[in-house]
Design an enzyme around this catalytic site. Structure first.
Site, short mmCIF file in Angstrom:
data_model
loop_
_atom_site.label_atom_id
_atom_site.label_comp_id
_atom_site.label_asym_id
_atom_site.label_seq_id
_atom_site.Cartn_x
_atom_site.Cartn_y
_atom_site.Cartn_z
N SER A 115 0.84 -1.19 0.00
CA SER A 115 0.00 0.00 0.00
C SER A 115 0.88 1.25 0.00
O SER A 115 1.79 1.39 0.80
CB SER A 115 -0.90 0.00 1.23
OG SER A 115 -1.70 1.16 1.26
N GLY A 116 0.56 2.18 -0.91
CA GLY A 116 1.33 3.42 -1.02
C GLY A 116 2.45 3.36 -2.01
O GLY A 116 3.17 4.35 -2.20
N GLY A 169 -0.08 -6.00 -2.45
CA GLY A 169 1.24 -6.62 -2.38
C GLY A 169 1.37 -7.45 -1.11
O GLY A 169 0.45 -7.54 -0.29
N THR A 188 -2.13 1.83 -8.03
CA THR A 188 -3.30 2.40 -8.72
C THR A 188 -2.89 3.42 -9.77
O THR A 188 -3.41 3.42 -10.89
CB THR A 188 -4.24 3.05 -7.68
OG1 THR A 188 -4.62 2.06 -6.70
CG2 THR A 188 -5.48 3.60 -8.34
N GLU A 232 2.05 -8.40 2.50
CA GLU A 232 1.88 -7.58 3.68
C GLU A 232 2.47 -8.26 4.91
O GLU A 232 2.14 -9.43 5.20
CB GLU A 232 0.40 -7.25 3.92
CG GLU A 232 -0.18 -6.34 2.86
CD GLU A 232 -1.58 -5.85 3.19
OE1 GLU A 232 -2.17 -6.38 4.16
OE2 GLU A 232 -2.09 -4.95 2.49
N SER A 291 -5.99 1.44 -2.29
CA SER A 291 -7.01 0.51 -2.79
C SER A 291 -7.21 -0.58 -1.76
O SER A 291 -6.28 -1.31 -1.43
CB SER A 291 -6.57 -0.10 -4.12
OG SER A 291 -6.40 0.89 -5.09
N ASN A 298 -0.95 5.38 2.92
CA ASN A 298 -1.35 5.87 1.60
C ASN A 298 -2.66 6.63 1.75
O ASN A 298 -3.60 6.13 2.37
CB ASN A 298 -1.51 4.69 0.63
CG ASN A 298 -1.79 5.15 -0.79
OD1 ASN A 298 -1.79 6.34 -1.07
ND2 ASN A 298 -2.01 4.21 -1.68
#
Length: 1088
Positions: free
Chosen positions: A117-118, A397, A122, A399, A171, A167
């Site tokens: 995330s981040g 991704g 996206t 985690e 998403s 982020n």
């Protein structure tokens, strides 16, 4: 820097990622290969805003956390239809390679975008889609499809993205979009699949994070009327499901985003009533979170939950069209059906809160799935012909958090499957290229993570299978019993670790808590806490709530809860979340295996979401769990670099005399001659059918170093030749200039010499001519003196002779004759002198020669008078009719004002022009000129004196033969028009002011408003023209001119005395007018 480097930078055209490379553009070429050099290379490129790096055909994307000018239309054209390695690394290069393979080679493509995330997944998917939209065909239908595909992103982001600590636009679901193209490569439509929406975020968010964007966008951006219909308030603090510590995000305008989402839904194809229904369900979720319960004791000793405040329940039921009593009962009772029996039990407060949150999560999750299906209906391809497909996968991704639960477990399972397919497809692609090029394939050793995938997904003893089995088992089922089962079945597995397993080596591992288990994934070990695994896998929604939802009159609710239909009661237990996700991942893997893969690995450089910060430990962590080092090793296991013969020969041909500057044979033979000449060892390269394969990056860097040195030599040679040419050109120019300068100098020197000779000759000539002239002058003077002497002698001699002969006659009449002769000579001398001293022909010239003798005084004065009359006659004969009229006016003015008005002397020298405002030429007064019928004799700006305060207002004064007109200076509007027949007299003062009063005849139509008191610097001309017009007309009497320092003026019904007094006014040297009382208007005139 040496000069040759400057020439290189200006002359060399970039045709490869090896040119002007910062760090290493392709990680396959890094030397030596280690984790430290890998990360250092990423750091070096990141610091120079090079955020993209290759690993073969894989793109590593670093999130810059700032806008970069590398996504312009010019960049799109730069990468369009270019070879993958032809330019510096960019996401456009991968998108172009995938699109051209799909269009030209008829290969279905998929683009896999992974990262935590981040990391920018996206945004990367948006760049891919925008590039494909930019390079594919144009047309009305094609543009409509492209716009719908692109506008689906804002809708899904609003409902599926949220602000997290990592982020601001994270998403919270996995998305796979298949974009369908026709045979020309134009988009026809698309299909979107969503995976594992994080629906637990609806009811609870970690500290510092937000709920899904749509809740905040709706409350911030909807109109007051819309919020009133949805029974909502803008205040976030009134809703329990919305966290307040991060309700607003810097740089994120929720209101503007809401307008964007509404517009995007319209473009995608949502009807207005569908949009309203969606917003009603979002509002219902917010209302649902405000429901609170209290316990109520029953006679059987059990507690029953009751809703505290039923207002939110009432409003939610009105939004969804549900009877309030039905939903209220569903939160208090639960019905369990087994075969033919029904058992109803009460829900305590904790169970009621669980039911409320379960309903909210299911309602939002199903709404999101419906949105995806509705978008698919709009963007799906309308034709049934065979289609080419490009898939874009944007999914979580790997985690690894401090507290990892069920969500992280299945996300990491999905990434294990993606890693497995990545290795398989990468090896397959390598093998296919080797076979296609005729290169011998050698097996590559790598870590196969199939054993980890089997540990999780095995149908018999896999972790997901045992979790499903535990959820379906009758009796007491807890997270602890599930962990016990894992400890029993998976204890001996080499990738499974637990404190309570039979494996004794973990009994004393204090880093492993008792309620946790650890799996050694390909990216590292991850510790999972079993708390919540069973509940989250069950994802249970009480049947009473489903049936209550189905009874709603809302258009969407029945679609979202089909299991609530009483006619279709299914007593089977619903599928678990783990089973559904495993099935969807299996379908996704099958889909990906049928397509040609393209990979984008996204990495975030820091946790602060700030530009220019690179955290080594964080990047190292992501490099490990993305398996990038493993990817490089697989790619380097065979040949690290390969290139087509033509560009290879074009790049390195200057290293060999036989191939430079042009090779006339086949490119492969040229490369063979080149490598043989450079004495590259045979084991370092291999010849394919269309490409040269280089095993070790050192060999490539050796070629690059030789090329750099050769380019420097070539640059030096070019500089030498250029400098020689420049010096020769400069010398020839100097030589030519010297010839021109010499020619001009010789010309100048001869001119100067000629001028000097000519000047000397002229001087000599002038001296000779002067001498001759002086000699001639002396002779003429001598001759003249001789003639004068002869004449004098002759005169004296003749006189003597005459006197001798007439002596007798002179004695008788001598006195009278001498007198007459003397008088005659005096008169002759007088007239001759008068002729020479005559004054000028100007009539105003009063000069006259003085009389020489007293006895001529009478004649002298008479001659002066006659001369003056003759001179005036001559002067008048030159006059035109217009000038005569002007002098007549001046004469009339003299008769009227001379010695009567102090202003008159200053007007004598000023000509009477008549038109001072150019009324016929000025476009501003064209309308006013057209209103006047007769010829305008005088047009000037005057001041009309206000009868109340004595102040003046500018007016246009027009005088014709029949009337006078006063008009506004700015607008040209006629304020007054007075026929001259109505004018009786004009009054002026004796002083130097410009005031005059136009007195009107009593009883005339113009006299209704009274007389006019005006002021003008051209008073003499105005009154003279008025007087002459009256004198020339036979129809009216002559206008009287009254010159007095005190006169009466009729103002409507009152007669006011205008009195002129000498003195200095307060406002300077001008004339001041002041109203003293109702009967006196005093004008102060400065003393001369």
């Amino acid at each position: 820097m040496p000069p040759c480097h400057v020439v290189l930078s200006k002359m060399e055209v970039k045709t490869s990622l090896l040119d002007n490379m910062i760090g290493v553009g392709d990680m396959v070429l890094i030397e030596p290969l280690s984790e430290d050099t890998f990360i250092e290379n990423l750091r070096k490129r990141f610091e120079h805003n090079e955020i993209y790096t290759y690993i073969g055909s894989v793109v590593i994307s670093m999130n810059p956390y700032k806008s970069l000018p590398i996504y312009t239309a010019e960049k799109v054209e730069e990468y369009r239809n270019r070879n993958f390695y032809e330019l510096s690394p960019h996401i456009y290069a991968l998108a172009d390679e995938a699109y051209r393979s799909l269009r030209d080679q008829d290969k279905d493509q998929c683009i896999l975008i992974t990262g935590e995330s981040g990391a920018g997944k996206t945004e990367a998917s948006k760049f891919v889609m925008s590039y494909v939209a930019a390079v594919c065909g144009k047309g009305q239908e094609v543009n409509k499809v492209k716009e719908q595909l692109l506008q689906s992103n804002p809708v899904l982001e609003a409902f599926g993205n949220a602000k997290t600590v990592r982020n601001d636009n994270s998403s919270r679901f996995g998305k796979y979009m298949d974009i369908e193209f026709d045979f020309k490569g134009d988009p026809l439509g698309g299909v979107i699949s969503n995976y594992l929406l994080e629906k637990s975020r609806v009811v609870k968010q970690p500290r510092g994070e937000r709920n899904f964007h749509i809740f905040y966008q709706l409350l911030s951006g909807a109109s007051d009327d819309t919020l009133k219909k949805l029974k909502l308030d803008r205040d976030f603090s009134k809703y329990n499901y919305l966290s307040l510590d991060s309700a607003t995000v810097n740089g994120l305008d929720d209101a503007a985003c809401f307008r964007t989402v509404r517009n995007a839904m319209q473009i995608v194809g949502f009807m207005e009533d569908e949009v309203q229904s969606v917003l009603e369900l979002v509002a219902a979720v917010l209302k649902l979170g405000n429901l609170e319960f209290k316990p109520e004791s029953r006679c059987n000793g059990f507690d029953e939950s009751r809703i505290k405040d039923k207002n939110d329940l009432k409003e939610m039921c009105e939004l969804l069209g549900i009877e309030q009593s039905v939903l209220e009962r569903a939160f208090s009772f639960r019905t369990v059906e087994a075969k033919m029996e029904k058992v109803s039990t009460t829900l305590n407060v904790a169970q009621a809160y669980y039911a409320r949150d379960a309903l909210a999560k299911n309602l939002y999750s199903r709404l999101f799935s419906w949105l995806v299906n509705r978008i698919n209906e709009s963007i799906k391809a309308q034709t049934k012909s065979r289609k080419k497909v490009m898939g874009v996968l944007d999914i979580y991704g790997f985690e690894i958090f401090e507290d990892n639960s069920f969500e992280q477990f299945i996300i990491n399972y999905c990434n294990e499957k993606l890693q497995q397919i990545f290795i398989e497809l990468t090896l397959r692609e390598e093998q296919e290229e080797y076979i296609r090029e005729g290169i011998e394939w050698t097996n590559i050793e790598y870590f196969n993570n199939a054993i980890i995938c089997d540990l999780i997904e095995n149908n018999k003893n896999g972790i997901l299978a045992m979790l499903d089995e535990e959820c379906l088992r009758p009796g007491t089922v807890t997270d602890e019993t599930f962990l016990d089962k894992l400890n029993t079945v998976c204890a001996e597995h080499q990738h499974f670790e637990s404190r309570q397993s039979k494996n004794s080596k973990f009994l004393t591992d204090h880093s492993l808590p008792h309620n946790c288990f650890r799996i050694q994934h390909y990216a590292g070990k991850v510790l999972y806490r079993v708390e919540g695994f069973v509940d989250k896998n069950n994802d249970l929604l009480y049947r009473d709530l489903s049936q209550a939802m189905y009874k709603a009159n809302h258009s969407l609710i029945k679609i979202l809860f089909p299991e609530g239909n009483p006619a279709k009661v299914n007593l089977k237990r619903p599928l678990t979340a783990g089973f559904q996700f495993r099935a969807s991942v299996g379908t996704l893997m099958k889909n990906l295996l049928t397509k040609n893969p393209n990979y984008i690995r996204c990495i975030k450089p820091n946790d602060k979401k700030a530009a220019h910060i690179f955290t080594d430990s964080l990047v190292c962590h992501q490099v490990r769990y993305l398996g990038l080092m493993e990817n490089v090793r697989v790619r380097r296991a065979g040949y690290a670099f390969r290139q087509a013969y033509e560009p290879c020969l074009e790049r390195y041909k200057m290293l060999c005399k036989q191939t430079w500057p042009h090779w006339k044979g086949p490119a492969r033979e040229g490369v063979e001659v080149l490598l043989k000449n450079l004495q590259v060892p045979a084991e370092e390269f291999a010849y394919g059918r269309s490409k040269i394969f280089i095993r070790n990056p050192r060999t490539l860097f050796f070629l690059e170093e030789k090329r750099r040195q050769c380019l420097e030599d070539l640059a030096t040679l070019i500089q030498k030749i250029y400098r020689g040419w420049k010096c020769r050109t400069h010398f020839l120019l100097l030589k030519k200039s010297q010839v021109v300068v010499a020619a001009w100098y010789r010309r100048f020197a001869q001119q100067k010499k000629y001028q000097n000779i000519r000047s000397s000759a002229l001087v000599v000539q002038s001296y000779i001519r002067g001498w001759k002239a002086r000699k001639l002058l002396r002779e003429l003077k001598h001759k003249k003196r001789c003639e004068e002497a002869v004449t004098t002698i002759s005169a004296y001699w003749h006189g003597t002779q005459v006197r001798r002969e007439y002596r007798k006659f002179f004695r008788a009449n001598a006195g009278k004759k001498i007198y007459d002769f003397t008088i005659q000579r005096i008169m002759q001398k007088y007239f001759m002198g008068l002729k020479k001293t005559m004054p000028s022909m100007s009539p105003v010239d009063k000069s006259w020669p003085a009389r020489p003798y007293g006895f001529l005084d009478g004649m002298h004065q008479e001659l002066r008078r006659i001369f003056h009359l003759w001179r005036c006659k001559k002067y008048r004969s030159q006059f035109t009719e217009e000038k005569k009229a002007t002098y007549e006016e001046k004469l009339a003015a003299s008769e009227l004002f001379k010695d009567k008005k102090a202003l008159y002397p200053s007007s004598v020298g000023q000509p009477f022009k008549g038109d001072y405002v150019e009324i016929t030429k000025n476009p501003k007064y064209q309308k006013l000129n057209s209103l006047v019928e007769d010829k305008v004799l005088l047009a000037d700006v005057v001041s009309k004196i206000n009868r109340a305060n004595g102040k003046g207002a500018p007016r246009i004064f027009l005088l014709t033969k029949k009337s006078l007109v006063l008009a506004d200076q700015k607008t040209g509007q006629v304020k007054a028009s007075v026929p001259l027949l109505d004018l009786s007299s004009v009054s002026v003062s004796t002083q130097s002011d410009g005031f005059f009063a136009l007195k009107l005849k009593e009883g005339s139509t113009s006299a209704a408003k009274g007389d006019f008191l005006l002021s003008s610097d051209r008073l003499i001309e105005i009154i003279t023209k008025l007087h002459r017009i009256g004198a020339a007309s036979a129809e009216r009497n002559q206008i009287n001119i009254d010159i007095s320092d005190e006169f009466l003026v009729q103002f409507k019904q009152d007669k006011v005395c205008v009195k002129f007094i000498p003195g200095t006014p307060k406002n300077g040297n001008g004339v001041a007018c002041k109203r003293k009382n109702n009967r006196l208007l005093e004008v102060s005139v400065p003393s001369p």
